[in-house]
Design an enzyme around this catalytic site. Structure first.
Site, mmCIF file in Angstrom:
data_model
loop_
_atom_site.group_PDB
_atom_site.id
_atom_site.type_symbol
_atom_site.label_atom_id
_atom_site.label_comp_id
_atom_site.label_asym_id
_atom_site.label_seq_id
_atom_site.Cartn_x
_atom_site.Cartn_y
_atom_site.Cartn_z
ATOM 1 N N ASP B 11 0.864 -1.180 0.000
ATOM 2 C CA ASP B 11 0.000 0.000 0.000
ATOM 3 C C ASP B 11 0.898 1.227 0.000
ATOM 4 O O ASP B 11 1.790 1.353 0.842
ATOM 5 C CB ASP B 11 -0.885 0.012 1.252
ATOM 6 C CG ASP B 11 -1.985 -1.027 1.165
ATOM 7 O OD1 ASP B 11 -2.136 -1.637 0.086
ATOM 8 O OD2 ASP B 11 -2.686 -1.233 2.172
ATOM 9 N N ASP B 130 -13.962 -6.865 -4.156
ATOM 10 C CA ASP B 130 -14.061 -7.027 -2.708
ATOM 11 C C ASP B 130 -15.414 -7.679 -2.442
ATOM 12 O O ASP B 130 -16.437 -7.188 -2.904
ATOM 13 C CB ASP B 130 -13.992 -5.672 -1.994
ATOM 14 C CG ASP B 130 -12.633 -4.983 -2.173
ATOM 15 O OD1 ASP B 130 -11.669 -5.677 -2.558
ATOM 16 O OD2 ASP B 130 -12.548 -3.767 -1.945
#
Lengths: 196, 254
Positions: B11, B130
């Site tokens: 990230d 997701d």
């Protein structure tokens, strides 16, 4: 001078970066004169066969490539375009390798594209002098070149054994991406850079 | 034999990794570039970079990071976060990314998938999904967007199948139930998606120990497994993980 043929979209930067890590600068070009004068030529390929061939023809590069006498390396779609015909878009290729590029059959349980690291074997020819049998190389493709008299490395997927590399005279090709295949890929590129 | 891939996820914010990184031996532990180089030299098969700020102002920073990564490492990598237009994709691919991943924007505008696939090739279009358990859905899993905030009412399997038809080359599947728990990947979710689409699936969310990777690659039928903190905190070393997986009969690149 090492010419890297640029004839449309695609990640060619990785090829240049890989050459630089080996101490060489590649020149991105679509100019016939530059390509003819180059000591070596790399022909990357990402995208779709018929539009890539159209882009080559538009620039008159199909005839230039076929007439080259110095070490030449096609990568992935680049190698497929060096064959006679591809089922992708029913495309007539450069005909350097008299092979027909086929699509992996779908619906047999294997995922398409063939994507990831796979073993290469029956290594022969100049590109693999320093590479061990069953080394891993990185592949991303949905079409393949069957085994042929010019096969210089094999790979298998979905029960199909296909050409991971081809070599005929000064013309070489890899179905895998040497520029993305870690240290194995570096050895393949280094051998190409030494090929006479 | 085609090997199963192990993929660390970074990230990134302003070129720096944001999830806690506890690395001995890196000159700059927060540098996404240094961490990427470390992983590529220590067994990672691919890398994923997620731009977690993904604002217009930060686009230039991400492109520069992608260029630096492409110059330094020789394994494939995917970049995701805030990608909406073909110009975004073109910039990242020409900077040296191999694939781009899209998520919420593709749910709102599925034609984005076919548009990108036509222009750049399916091989570089990764659809990130997701998903969360929802017994009301045909597959038992619902697609969630906006980083977990918005339930779409769309079945996760149907969405994956539609994305495949539209030309996505791969699915990056994150279980919102398992993510962050370290209790293991969601084997049911991954098996139902991976077993019913014809493109590769990267499983994500929930990795806590080596056995979890075995389970997701075997029972979950995942083509690849992605994790962040267990790698960043050095709780699992990729070379050791791969040795274990091979001893369990799972093909990996060593």
């Amino acid at each position: 001078m090492i010419a890297v043929i640029q004839y449309g979209a695609g990640n060619v930067r990785s090829v240049l970066s890989a050459l630089r890590r080996l101490g060489h600068e590649g020149v991105l070009t679509d100019a016939p004169d530059t390509i003819r004068k180059a000591e070596r030529v790399i022909f990357p390929g990402v995208g779709e066969a018929s539009s890539a061939m159209a882009a080559l023809r538009e620039r008159g590069l199909d005839e230039v490539i076929s007439s080259l006498e110095r070490p030449f390396l096609g990568i992935c779609l680049g190698m497929q375009m060096m064959c006679s015909f591809s089922e992708e878009g029913d495309t007539e290729g450069l005909g350097i390798f008299p092979e027909r590029v086929m699509r992996f059959p779908s619906g047999r349980g294997c995922k398409i594209p063939h994507m990831g690291w796979n073993g290469i074997s029956a290594l022969g020819g100049r590109l693999f002098a320093d590479v061990d049998e069953e080394s891993y190389a990185y592949f991303v493709h949905s079409y393949y070149v069957p085994l042929s008299p010019f096969t210089a490395a094999r790979c298998s997927y979905d029960g199909i054994c296909f050409s991971a590399a081809l070599e005929r005279g000064n013309f070489m090709g890899t179905q895998f991406h040497p520029e993305k295949s870690g240290s194995v890929g570096e050895k393949v590129l280094a051998s190409f850079l030494e090929a006479i | 034999m085609l090997t199963r891939r192990i993929i660390p996820c970074l990230d990134v914010k302003d070129g720096r990794t944001v999830k806690g990184v506890n690395f001995v031996g890196l000159r700059d532990a927060g540098s996404a570039l240094e961490l990427a180089a470390y992983y590529s030299e220590h067994g990672a098969d691919e890398l994923v970079f997620l731009d977690i700020t993904a604002t217009v102002e930060n686009r230039g920073t991400m492109v520069r990071l992608v260029q630096d990564v492409a110059d330094r490492i020789s394994i494939p990598f995917t970049v995701g976060g805030g990608i909406r237009t073909k110009e975004d994709v073109g910039r990242l691919l020409s900077a040296g990314a191999d694939k781009i991943s899209i998520n919420s924007a593709a749910v709102r505008n599925p034609d984005m998938i076919s548009g990108f696939a036509r222009l750049f090739g399916s091989q570089c279009v990764v659809l990130a999904i997701d998903a969360r358990r929802n017994p009301g859905m045909p597959s038992g899993f619902e697609t969630i967007i906006d980083g977990g905030r918005t339930a779409t009412g769309r079945d996760a399997l149907l969405w994956a199948q539609e994305a495949e038809r539209l030309g996505a080359g791969e699915v990056l599947l994150t279980s919102m139930d398992a993510d962050g728990t370290r209790n293991g990947f969601d084997v049911d979710l991954t098996a139902v998606i991976s077993g019913n689409i014809g493109i590769p699936v990267i499983a994500s969310g929930g990795a806590g120990c080596e056995e979890h990777f075995r389970d997701i690659l075997r029972e979950g039928k995942a083509d690849a497994a992605l994790a962040a903190s267990v790698f960043h905190f050095r709780e699992i070393g990729i070379p050791e993980l791969k040795a274990y997986l091979r001893s369990e009969g799972i093909p990996v690149r060593i």
